[in-house]
Enzyme design. Structure first.
Site, short mmCIF file in Angstrom:
data_model
loop_
_atom_site.label_atom_id
_atom_site.label_comp_id
_atom_site.label_asym_id
_atom_site.label_seq_id
_atom_site.Cartn_x
_atom_site.Cartn_y
_atom_site.Cartn_z
N TYR A 1 69.37 2.61 0.74
CA TYR A 1 69.12 4.05 0.57
C TYR A 1 67.82 4.27 -0.20
O TYR A 1 66.97 5.08 0.21
CB TYR A 1 70.30 4.68 -0.18
CG TYR A 1 70.09 6.11 -0.58
CD1 TYR A 1 70.15 7.13 0.37
CD2 TYR A 1 69.83 6.45 -1.90
CE1 TYR A 1 69.96 8.45 0.00
CE2 TYR A 1 69.64 7.77 -2.27
CZ TYR A 1 69.70 8.77 -1.32
OH TYR A 1 69.50 10.09 -1.69
N SER B 1 69.86 12.95 -11.14
CA SER B 1 71.29 13.32 -11.07
C SER B 1 71.40 14.83 -11.03
O SER B 1 71.46 15.48 -12.09
CB SER B 1 72.05 12.77 -12.28
OG SER B 1 71.86 11.39 -12.43
N ILE C 1 73.04 18.90 10.56
CA ILE C 1 73.85 18.39 11.66
C ILE C 1 75.16 19.15 11.75
O ILE C 1 75.88 19.06 12.75
CB ILE C 1 74.07 16.88 11.49
CG1 ILE C 1 74.46 16.25 12.83
CG2 ILE C 1 75.08 16.59 10.39
CD1 ILE C 1 74.43 14.73 12.80
#
Length: 282
Positions: free
Chosen positions: A135, A164, A33
């Site tokens: 999420y 992570s 975007i």
């Protein structure tokens, strides 16, 4: 390959993948975007597109063999804020890839799809969905859709439950969940190069001595991580005060498991992470 499409190409992980993906195909179409970065790979083109707009995503897929879908809002938010980019966006990518005749989608899923699972429970690729947030729920939706598109339409998918992924481990939790950038590139590369995958789930985690996640069932991907967060253990453990009642410490989703629905998990994660740690523990 002739063409790979990478979504989320301006993100922290998409930026790491652009160069290696560009070496795997005649052309790489990167989309986000956000406007393009200052420099592109020699065979890379950039398209600004909104994942929530099918009419913007579909043209990018024409002629693509592989789609590496890493675009999303990467944090817990109110459901309405995630609906377009994370839920509808996943559908748009899969549907556009199918219509274009793509062979496979490699998807940045997340540990948060099973984030409420206990760290000691032996989480593997057959562990049922236990999302910790809206999420994480979006990742469950996309994984189930990926399985459905494989079983009903023959579009392969590898869903990578990334834990992570940072340059170095950031906190005591990441002694088990860390995924190095080097291992991320290998995992995505293997997900593209493996001849047949059907529908596959794999964990995005390095060769950590304390990993609570197992990829034992998906050895056919040929993923052999090189890095181990244990090299950072001394300093990370010195910052850590165990609390067996804290969901952030006892569930694989970490702080995302403890925050109220709709509230940022990244803010909570940053609160427990200190300065960068060197491999010698300093």
């Amino acid at each position: 390959m002739k063409k790979i499409v990478l979504t989320g190409a301006h993100g922290a992980l998409g930026s790491v993948l652009r160069a290696p993906l560009s070496r795997m195909a005649e052309s790489l179409v990167s989309t986000d975007i956000l406007d393009q970065p200052k420099t592109l790979m020699p065979n890379e083109t950039w398209s600004v597109a909104d994942l929530g707009r099918f009419d913007q995503i579909a043209p990018l897929m024409e002629g693509a063999e592989m789609v590496v879908h890493f675009g999303a809002v990467v944090d817990e938010k109110p459901f309405e804020e995630l609906l377009g980019p994370n839920y509808v966006g996943a559908y748009n990518v899969w549907e556009a890839a199918y219509r274009a005749g793509a062979r496979r989608v490699v998807y940045a899923s997340s540990i948060h799809a099973v984030g409420m699972a206990e760290t000691w429970s032996g989480v593997d690729t057959e562990t049922a969905h236990r999302p910790d947030t809206f999420y994480g729920l979006a990742k469950c939706f996309a994984e189930d859709m990926g399985r459905m598109y494989w079983e009903k339409r023959g579009l392969e998918a590898v869903c990578l439950r990334i834990a992570s992924c940072t340059p170095e481990p950031q906190n005591a939790r990441s002694l088990g969940t860390w995924l190095s950038h080097r291992d991320l590139v290998q995992l995505v590369t293997r997900s593209i190069e493996t001849p047949v995958v059907g529908f596959t789930i794999a964990y995005g985690v390095s060769a950590n001595a304390r990993a609570p996640l197992s990829n034992a069932r998906v050895g056919f991907l040929g993923y052999h991580p090189q890095d181990n967060a244990e090299n950072y253990a001394a300093t990370l453990l010195s910052r850590h005060t165990p609390d067996p009642t804290d969901l952030a410490q006892t569930r694989v989703g970490g702080p995302f498991a403890a925050v109220p629905l709709g509230e940022s998990g990244m803010d909570a994660l940053r609160a427990i992470s200190g300065p960068a740690v060197k491999p010698d523990g300093t």
